[in-house]
Design a protein around this motif. Structure first.
Motif, short mmCIF file in Angstrom:
data_model
loop_
_atom_site.label_atom_id
_atom_site.label_comp_id
_atom_site.label_asym_id
_atom_site.label_seq_id
_atom_site.Cartn_x
_atom_site.Cartn_y
_atom_site.Cartn_z
N SER A 1 9.32 -2.13 0.32
CA SER A 1 9.22 -1.60 -1.03
C SER A 1 9.03 -0.09 -1.00
N GLU A 2 9.60 0.60 -1.97
CA GLU A 2 9.45 2.04 -2.06
C GLU A 2 8.31 2.44 -2.99
N SER A 3 7.61 1.46 -3.56
CA SER A 3 6.51 1.76 -4.46
C SER A 3 5.36 0.80 -4.21
N SER A 4 4.21 1.11 -4.76
CA SER A 4 3.04 0.26 -4.61
C SER A 4 2.11 0.50 -5.78
N THR A 5 1.09 -0.33 -5.88
CA THR A 5 0.06 -0.17 -6.91
C THR A 5 -1.20 0.36 -6.25
N ARG B 1 -4.12 0.58 -1.71
CA ARG B 1 -2.74 0.41 -2.16
C ARG B 1 -2.30 -1.00 -1.85
N THR C 1 3.52 -4.06 -5.19
CA THR C 1 3.68 -4.27 -6.63
C THR C 1 3.86 -5.74 -6.96
N GLU D 1 0.85 3.04 -10.71
CA GLU D 1 1.98 2.81 -9.83
C GLU D 1 2.32 4.12 -9.11
N ASP E 1 4.89 6.11 -6.05
CA ASP E 1 6.16 6.03 -5.33
C ASP E 1 5.93 6.14 -3.83
N GLU E 2 5.10 5.24 -3.33
CA GLU E 2 4.84 5.17 -1.90
C GLU E 2 4.76 3.70 -1.52
#
Length: 337
Positions: free
Chosen positions: A117-121, A232, A235, A260, A262-263
């Motif tokens: 994934s390119e994103s995380s919470t 982190r 998502t 959210e 972008d990591e």
């Protein structure tokens, strides 16, 4: 979410409350984490709200199994049979194991998604440090502490690399005897950016549990008997399960922020994965410890003997594992391995 078999609209005709109004098998499975068996729907009083619809379709017994891994619940699976007393002890036990297996597989899938994934919470918590095993040795210290990294040893110990600002190393060392969970603190280096030190913690279940759930401990700031902990998570993972875990673990917890970013949770590209698959666990342990203790810096912040003392092994052992890891890395890089 999904159904199969000759249900003839059964799920469309019933409602399954999860509150206190009707504690049916689904609600009890969620609450207890254990399979729930109704071997005679006709006479089972707990099944009364759904009995008429079930019997009209020939359902005579059922088993409801929670799908979960540890305390992370993914859902429930309910299986119906057209005969009573179908789900005896062996069948119920097998279905219970099936629920655990599916839960484990879904958790593994979440972690795999997190890797690509390119994103995380990002979750930021405020907790008390007074009674917290992981941060308890800092309760008498005022300063800012940022977690640089963690290294897990095969014997159950965990190395936490912290950067401290506004506090000297001697003050930190003086607090270590106050914590039964801290084995030792080692000063790695001191600079204008603060003091980098390694803390060896016994059986750090907190860090291990985070990783098991697919989370990453991104940072810790400690000040005035409170700590701000940043985590982190993928998502795809329910953030409420992490909030519940923090509340269960630390008690006095406040969720400060959720956003959210972008990591990815863990930035592991294909090249990195290839290296990890070829390194042994011991090699990874030694190399990570050497890296985060400044062994590869120039000038060096620590030498082979320093790394050996952190790990409780001999210097030749450290050198051997580092050289093996370097050979693996360069072999992949230059295409001869």
């Amino acid at each position: 979410a999904a159904s199969a078999g000759a249900g003839d609209g059964y799920l469309d005709q019933i409602s399954i409350p999860l509150d206190e109004s009707e504690r049916g098998p689904v609600a009890r499975a969620i609450e207890t984490g254990d399979p729930q068996v109704q071997n005679d729907i006709l006479s089972d009083a707990a099944f009364e709200p759904w009995r008429e619809e079930a019997l009209s379709r020939g359902f005579r017994s059922c088993a409801t199994v929670p799908i979960q891994h540890r305390d992370n619940l993914h859902g429930v699976l309910t299986i119906y049979a057209d005969k009573p007393n179908v789900f005896a002890g062996m069948e119920a036990a097998v279905l219970g194991e099936l629920g655990e297996t599916i839960g484990y597989a879904m958790n593994a899938l979440d972690r795999k998604r997190a890797l690509v994934s390119e994103s995380s919470t990002e979750l930021r918590f405020d907790i008390s440090t007074a009674d917290t095993p992981l941060f308890g040795f800092l309760k008498g210290v005022s300063g800012r502490f940022s977690l640089e990294s963690t290294v897990h040893r095969l014997d159950g110990y965990t190395h936490l690399f912290f950067r401290a600002q506004g506090v000297d190393a001697e003050t930190i060392r003086a607090e270590v005897p106050e914590s039964p969970d801290v084995e030792r603190v080692h000063v790695v280096s001191e600079s204008e950016e603060g003091c980098l030190f390694e803390c060896t913690v016994r059986e750090s279940e907190f860090v291990s549990d985070l990783l098991e759930r697919g989370g990453l401990l991104a940072g810790v700031d400690v000040s005035e008997r409170r700590a701000t902990v940043t985590v982190r998570i993928p998502t795809s993972v329910d953030a409420r399960s992490f909030v519940g875990y923090f509340e269960e673990t630390f008690g006095d917890v406040t969720l400060l922020a959720r956003r959210e970013v972008d990591e990815p949770v863990m930035s592991r590209q294909q090249f990195e994965n290839e290296i990890r698959t070829r390194l042994t666990e011991r090699q990874q342990e030694v190399i990570r410890t050497a890296y985060f203790s400044g062994f590869f810096e120039w000038p060096r912040e620590s030498n082979g003997q320093d790394v050996a003392e952190i790990l409780g092994v001999t210097q030749p052992t450290v050198n051997r594992h580092i050289r093996a890891g370097e050979r693996t890395l360069f072999g992949i890089l230059f295409g001869d391995r």
